[in-house]
Design a protein around this motif. Sequence first.
Motif, short mmCIF file in Angstrom:
data_model
loop_
_atom_site.label_atom_id
_atom_site.label_comp_id
_atom_site.label_asym_id
_atom_site.label_seq_id
_atom_site.Cartn_x
_atom_site.Cartn_y
_atom_site.Cartn_z
N VAL A 37 0.84 -1.19 0.00
CA VAL A 37 0.00 0.00 0.00
C VAL A 37 0.88 1.24 0.00
O VAL A 37 1.80 1.36 0.82
N GLU A 38 0.59 2.16 -0.91
CA GLU A 38 1.30 3.43 -0.94
C GLU A 38 0.63 4.39 0.05
O GLU A 38 -0.59 4.56 0.03
N ILE A 39 1.43 4.98 0.92
CA ILE A 39 0.95 5.94 1.90
C ILE A 39 1.49 7.31 1.53
O ILE A 39 2.70 7.49 1.39
N PRO A 80 7.99 12.44 6.08
CA PRO A 80 9.08 11.48 5.89
C PRO A 80 8.60 10.02 5.80
O PRO A 80 9.25 9.20 5.17
N ALA A 81 7.48 9.72 6.41
CA ALA A 81 6.97 8.35 6.41
C ALA A 81 6.27 7.97 5.11
O ALA A 81 5.87 6.81 4.94
N ASP A 82 6.12 8.90 4.17
CA ASP A 82 5.47 8.56 2.90
C ASP A 82 6.27 7.47 2.19
O ASP A 82 7.50 7.47 2.21
N GLY A 83 5.55 6.53 1.60
CA GLY A 83 6.22 5.44 0.90
C GLY A 83 5.26 4.28 0.71
O GLY A 83 4.06 4.39 0.96
N THR A 84 5.80 3.16 0.26
CA THR A 84 5.00 1.96 0.02
C THR A 84 5.38 0.92 1.08
O THR A 84 6.56 0.66 1.31
N ARG A 139 1.07 -4.55 3.82
CA ARG A 139 -0.24 -4.32 4.44
C ARG A 139 -0.20 -4.46 5.95
O ARG A 139 -0.86 -3.72 6.67
N ASP A 140 0.59 -5.42 6.48
CA ASP A 140 0.66 -5.62 7.92
C ASP A 140 1.22 -4.39 8.64
O ASP A 140 0.79 -4.07 9.75
N VAL A 141 2.16 -3.71 8.01
CA VAL A 141 2.72 -2.48 8.58
C VAL A 141 1.66 -1.39 8.61
O VAL A 141 1.51 -0.68 9.61
N VAL A 142 0.89 -1.27 7.53
CA VAL A 142 -0.17 -0.27 7.46
C VAL A 142 -1.24 -0.56 8.50
O VAL A 142 -1.71 0.35 9.20
N LEU A 143 -1.63 -1.82 8.63
CA LEU A 143 -2.64 -2.19 9.63
C LEU A 143 -2.16 -1.88 11.04
O LEU A 143 -2.92 -1.35 11.86
N LEU A 197 -3.36 5.12 0.14
CA LEU A 197 -4.06 5.94 1.13
C LEU A 197 -3.40 7.31 1.13
O LEU A 197 -2.20 7.42 1.41
N HIS A 198 -4.16 8.32 0.78
CA HIS A 198 -3.65 9.69 0.75
C HIS A 198 -4.38 10.47 1.83
O HIS A 198 -5.61 10.56 1.83
N SER A 199 -3.62 11.01 2.78
CA SER A 199 -4.19 11.68 3.93
C SER A 199 -3.80 13.15 3.92
O SER A 199 -2.61 13.48 3.89
N ALA A 200 -4.80 14.03 3.92
CA ALA A 200 -4.55 15.47 3.90
C ALA A 200 -5.10 16.09 5.19
O ALA A 200 -6.31 16.18 5.38
N PHE A 201 -4.17 16.45 6.09
CA PHE A 201 -4.51 17.06 7.37
C PHE A 201 -3.53 18.17 7.65
O PHE A 201 -2.38 18.12 7.25
N ASP A 202 -3.96 19.16 8.41
CA ASP A 202 -3.09 20.24 8.84
C ASP A 202 -2.22 19.73 9.99
O ASP A 202 -2.76 19.37 11.04
#
Length: 131
Positions: free
Chosen positions: A29-31, A38-42, A45-49, A113-118
């Motif tokens: 999963v691409e985050i 800095p944590a953006d990357g692929t 799934r177990d890491v994402v969960l 999963l693309h997350s846009a937060f302030d």
Amino acid sequence: MITSEVDAAYRDGSAAVLAFLERRLAERVEILHEPPMPADGTYDRDVVLAAHAQQEATKQRVLADLYEHADVSGDDTEVVVALRVTGRLPDGNELTIVGTDTLTVVDGRVVRLHSAFDPSQMQPLSGSASG
């Protein structure tokens, strides 16, 4: 179908959202974050969960009177979740986090999963969790 699953999961609460992710995440999963982090990357799934479960546990532990509202829209290739999280920090201050998660779906699996937060809205939560 995916959009209605996401909507139902958010209405049912954090355990249902995690169960949805367990069923629907791709093996990799691409985050992505907006702004970039800095944590953006692929990731596997177990890491994402595990990261999602940890984030939810932090919110539950740190925020009194936690309330989350999600408006879910999109189609079965891109699902947009407009989130509003409110609660009270341990110091008594109210916290509101507003942002958008976008799930990209291919062949029924969430691949991005693309997350846009302030980040300034997230900082008090992060600071309370580590303090």
